[in-house]
Design a protein around this motif. Structure first.
Motif, PDB file in Angstrom:
ATOM      1  N   THR A 151     111.645   7.972  32.182  1.00  0.00           N
ATOM      2  CA  THR A 151     112.565   7.648  33.264  1.00  0.00           C
ATOM      3  C   THR A 151     113.499   6.536  32.783  1.00  0.00           C
ATOM      4  O   THR A 151     113.290   5.947  31.718  1.00  0.00           O
ATOM      5  CB  THR A 151     111.795   7.147  34.503  1.00  0.00           C
ATOM      6  OG1 THR A 151     111.168   5.907  34.161  1.00  0.00           O
ATOM      7  CG2 THR A 151     110.761   8.159  34.966  1.00  0.00           C
ATOM      8  N   VAL A 152     114.495   6.229  33.572  1.00  0.00           N
ATOM      9  CA  VAL A 152     115.409   5.136  33.234  1.00  0.00           C
ATOM     10  C   VAL A 152     114.622   3.832  33.143  1.00  0.00           C
ATOM     11  O   VAL A 152     114.846   3.027  32.227  1.00  0.00           O
ATOM     12  CB  VAL A 152     116.551   5.035  34.274  1.00  0.00           C
ATOM     13  CG1 VAL A 152     117.378   3.787  34.048  1.00  0.00           C
ATOM     14  CG2 VAL A 152     117.426   6.277  34.221  1.00  0.00           C
ATOM     15  N   ALA A 153     113.685   3.626  34.040  1.00  0.00           N
ATOM     16  CA  ALA A 153     112.861   2.408  34.004  1.00  0.00           C
ATOM     17  C   ALA A 153     112.048   2.349  32.715  1.00  0.00           C
ATOM     18  O   ALA A 153     111.910   1.279  32.119  1.00  0.00           O
ATOM     19  CB  ALA A 153     111.934   2.365  35.216  1.00  0.00           C
ATOM     20  N   ASP A 154     111.530   3.486  32.274  1.00  0.00           N
ATOM     21  CA  ASP A 154     110.783   3.531  31.011  1.00  0.00           C
ATOM     22  C   ASP A 154     111.677   3.141  29.840  1.00  0.00           C
ATOM     23  O   ASP A 154     111.273   2.405  28.948  1.00  0.00           O
ATOM     24  CB  ASP A 154     110.209   4.924  30.747  1.00  0.00           C
ATOM     25  CG  ASP A 154     109.095   5.316  31.702  1.00  0.00           C
ATOM     26  OD1 ASP A 154     108.418   4.410  32.226  1.00  0.00           O
ATOM     27  OD2 ASP A 154     108.919   6.532  31.919  1.00  0.00           O
ATOM     28  N   LEU A 155     112.910   3.645  29.843  1.00  0.00           N
ATOM     29  CA  LEU A 155     113.850   3.328  28.765  1.00  0.00           C
ATOM     30  C   LEU A 155     114.190   1.847  28.751  1.00  0.00           C
ATOM     31  O   LEU A 155     114.251   1.226  27.692  1.00  0.00           O
ATOM     32  CB  LEU A 155     115.118   4.170  28.889  1.00  0.00           C
ATOM     33  CG  LEU A 155     114.954   5.649  28.566  1.00  0.00           C
ATOM     34  CD1 LEU A 155     116.237   6.402  28.884  1.00  0.00           C
ATOM     35  CD2 LEU A 155     114.583   5.841  27.109  1.00  0.00           C
ATOM     36  N   HIS A 156     114.400   1.263  29.924  1.00  0.00           N
ATOM     37  CA  HIS A 156     114.697  -0.168  30.009  1.00  0.00           C
ATOM     38  C   HIS A 156     113.525  -0.980  29.473  1.00  0.00           C
ATOM     39  O   HIS A 156     113.716  -1.947  28.732  1.00  0.00           O
ATOM     40  CB  HIS A 156     114.995  -0.576  31.453  1.00  0.00           C
ATOM     41  CG  HIS A 156     116.349  -0.161  31.919  1.00  0.00           C
ATOM     42  ND1 HIS A 156     117.376  -1.047  32.080  1.00  0.00           N
ATOM     43  CD2 HIS A 156     116.846   1.054  32.248  1.00  0.00           C
ATOM     44  CE1 HIS A 156     118.451  -0.399  32.492  1.00  0.00           C
ATOM     45  NE2 HIS A 156     118.149   0.886  32.599  1.00  0.00           N
ATOM     46  N   GLU A 157     112.317  -0.585  29.829  1.00  0.00           N
ATOM     47  CA  GLU A 157     111.121  -1.282  29.353  1.00  0.00           C
ATOM     48  C   GLU A 157     110.977  -1.143  27.840  1.00  0.00           C
ATOM     49  O   GLU A 157     110.663  -2.104  27.147  1.00  0.00           O
ATOM     50  CB  GLU A 157     109.886  -0.731  30.055  1.00  0.00           C
ATOM     51  CG  GLU A 157     108.622  -1.508  29.746  1.00  0.00           C
ATOM     52  CD  GLU A 157     107.431  -1.004  30.547  1.00  0.00           C
ATOM     53  OE1 GLU A 157     106.328  -1.009  29.983  1.00  0.00           O
ATOM     54  OE2 GLU A 157     107.612  -0.604  31.711  1.00  0.00           O
ATOM     55  N   GLU A 158     111.246   0.046  27.329  1.00  0.00           N
ATOM     56  CA  GLU A 158     111.153   0.286  25.886  1.00  0.00           C
ATOM     57  C   GLU A 158     112.159  -0.572  25.125  1.00  0.00           C
ATOM     58  O   GLU A 158     111.843  -1.158  24.094  1.00  0.00           O
ATOM     59  CB  GLU A 158     111.413   1.777  25.611  1.00  0.00           C
ATOM     60  CG  GLU A 158     110.724   2.306  24.382  1.00  0.00           C
ATOM     61  CD  GLU A 158     110.884   3.812  24.276  1.00  0.00           C
ATOM     62  OE1 GLU A 158     111.778   4.233  23.524  1.00  0.00           O
ATOM     63  OE2 GLU A 158     110.127   4.543  24.932  1.00  0.00           O
ATOM     64  N   ILE A 159     113.367  -0.663  25.643  1.00  0.00           N
ATOM     65  CA  ILE A 159     114.400  -1.489  25.009  1.00  0.00           C
ATOM     66  C   ILE A 159     114.002  -2.962  25.072  1.00  0.00           C
ATOM     67  O   ILE A 159     114.090  -3.685  24.076  1.00  0.00           O
ATOM     68  CB  ILE A 159     115.775  -1.260  25.680  1.00  0.00           C
ATOM     69  CG1 ILE A 159     116.272   0.148  25.348  1.00  0.00           C
ATOM     70  CG2 ILE A 159     116.784  -2.314  25.233  1.00  0.00           C
ATOM     71  CD1 ILE A 159     117.457   0.591  26.178  1.00  0.00           C
ATOM     72  N   ALA A 160     113.543  -3.417  26.225  1.00  0.00           N
ATOM     73  CA  ALA A 160     113.142  -4.814  26.380  1.00  0.00           C
ATOM     74  C   ALA A 160     111.999  -5.167  25.434  1.00  0.00           C
ATOM     75  O   ALA A 160     111.979  -6.256  24.854  1.00  0.00           O
ATOM     76  CB  ALA A 160     112.744  -5.098  27.825  1.00  0.00           C
TER      77      ALA A 160
END
Length: 79
Positions: A11-20
């Motif tokens: 999900t978009v939230a997963d991608l944000h977490e992965e980037i962070a």
């Protein structure tokens, strides 16, 4: 049929977490000064003279430091 992987369902939230998670933690001048037991103005003076740890500028008034750069700098200046 192809196997679905976890990446297929991010999900978009997963991608944000992965980037962070991939980004280094950046310390502020105040945090570095506190860790080194010097004043922020001393750290500023070191920056201005090129004597302190490597610095990253998020904006003209937002210097940041990576922990690994601070530790490397300490090793370099150790007597």
């Amino acid at each position: 049929m192809s196997k679905n992987t976890r990446r297929d369902h991010l999900t978009v939230a997963d991608l944000h977490e992965e980037i962070a998670d991939a980004l280094p933690i950046l310390w502020t001048s105040r945090e570095v000064a506190k860790a080194l037991k010097v004043t922020p103005s001393t750290l500023c003076r070191w920056r201005a003279t090129g004597k302190g740890p490597r610095v990253y500028w998020l904006s003209p008034d937002s210097p940041r430091y990576r922990r690994s750069d601070v530790l490397s700098w300490l090793e370099e200046v150790a007597a």
